[in-house]
Design an enzyme around this catalytic site. Sequence first.
Site, short mmCIF file in Angstrom:
data_model
loop_
_atom_site.label_atom_id
_atom_site.label_comp_id
_atom_site.label_asym_id
_atom_site.label_seq_id
_atom_site.Cartn_x
_atom_site.Cartn_y
_atom_site.Cartn_z
CG HIS A 47 57.04 -34.96 -61.50
ND1 HIS A 47 55.86 -34.52 -60.92
CD2 HIS A 47 58.01 -34.15 -61.03
CE1 HIS A 47 56.12 -33.48 -60.14
NE2 HIS A 47 57.42 -33.24 -60.18
CD GLU A 81 52.92 -34.56 -64.00
OE1 GLU A 81 53.48 -35.26 -63.16
OE2 GLU A 81 51.69 -34.59 -64.18
CG HIS A 213 48.55 -37.36 -56.85
ND1 HIS A 213 49.90 -37.27 -57.10
CD2 HIS A 213 48.45 -37.98 -55.65
CE1 HIS A 213 50.58 -37.78 -56.08
NE2 HIS A 213 49.73 -38.23 -55.20
C1 LIG Z 1 51.80 -34.17 -60.26
C2 LIG Z 1 51.37 -35.51 -59.79
O1 LIG Z 1 50.46 -35.64 -59.03
C3 LIG Z 1 52.08 -36.67 -60.28
O2 LIG Z 1 52.15 -36.58 -61.63
C4 LIG Z 1 53.50 -36.76 -59.84
O3 LIG Z 1 54.28 -37.07 -60.94
C5 LIG Z 1 53.68 -37.88 -58.88
O4 LIG Z 1 55.05 -37.92 -58.58
P1 LIG Z 1 55.69 -39.27 -58.04
O5 LIG Z 1 55.51 -40.31 -59.12
O6 LIG Z 1 57.12 -38.90 -57.79
O7 LIG Z 1 54.91 -39.63 -56.80
N1 LIG Z 2 49.70 -35.74 -62.85
C1 LIG Z 2 49.38 -37.01 -62.24
C2 LIG Z 2 50.28 -38.06 -62.78
O1 LIG Z 2 50.98 -37.84 -63.76
C3 LIG Z 2 50.33 -39.40 -62.17
O2 LIG Z 2 49.98 -39.37 -60.82
P1 LIG Z 2 49.81 -40.82 -60.14
O3 LIG Z 2 48.76 -41.57 -60.94
O4 LIG Z 2 51.15 -41.51 -60.20
O5 LIG Z 2 49.34 -40.53 -58.74
#
Ligand SMILES: CC(=O)[C@@H](O)[C@H](O)COP(=O)(O)O
Ligand SMILES: NCC(=O)COP(=O)(O)O
Length: 264
Positions: A47, A81, A213
């Site tokens: 992301h 993402e 998440h």
């Molecule tokens: C979209 C989502 O919920 C996660 O994939 C996101 O990548 C979390 O981002 P951080 O790792 O910056 O918290």
């Molecule tokens: N889309 C969710 C993700 O890629 C990872 O979220 P998290 O496990 O770091 O909260």
Amino acid sequence: MTRLSVNFNKAALMRNARTGSTGAGRPNVGRLARVAVGAGAVGATLHPRPDGRHALAADVETLRALMGRGAPLDGAELNVEGNPFEGPARHGDYDFPGFMEILRAARPTQATLVPDAAGQRTSDHGWDFARDGARLGPLVEELRGLGCRVSLFVDPDPEAVRAAADVGADRVELYTGPYAWAHTAGDASALLDRHRAAAEAAAEAGLTVNAGHDLDLENLGPYLRAVPGVAEVSIGQALLADALLMGLEGAVRAYLKVLAEAGE
Ligand SMILES: CC(=O)[C@@H](O)[C@H](O)COP(=O)(O)O
Ligand SMILES: NCC(=O)COP(=O)(O)O
């Protein structure tokens, strides 16, 4: 069986914390992705945020090269993402090229569009389609034209799921943060009902369901047993924390075991 994509944002966060010879370049996102895929993950998720706090545009390029035809991870899936309305930005010595530019260059297996503001601490809500649906449609069409599977990050709301289908998405990613917190608090039944209704709406709309998440080894199994047809979970924070104790291969295998048991 639900497939696992490992999110390496926090490995990149640790790498970025140190420059110079001491820890420069470590953890190595490419090496970690090789271990995760070798252990059975379907692929990796990044992301890249405009402020370069963790995953960078260069990390996307690295994983794209590793997963290209004939490359070591050929066949693995790259999920990238971000917010498609985030344009070029400079943060310190980091030039963020714009999220759509990152996607146009990498053409990842999957583009997961998330409505995060630039300085947001983490992802904490799905799309507002009444506000953004009209301008999302052309971007979804462009990304699909580039060969990307497009997933839209949504709250577990059947109306949002139907709106995602209306703008042409292939998938929705159900935001599981509030579910995870309710599970920790000991009563996630209402959230599971919402996610189940959203997943059923997705199936009716012809959308595939992803979820993510704050999923972890404790809340993942109950979620998958309650919510039908989840194709993919992307997990980073908890899995990498678990990997500090059990190693990355061990952590991936532990999550895959939960996925397998939930699918029985
Ligand atoms: C979209 C989502 O919920 C996660 O994939 C996101 O990548 C979390 O981002 P951080 O790792 O910056 O918290
Ligand atoms: N889309 C969710 C993700 O890629 C990872 O979220 P998290 O496990 O770091 O909260």
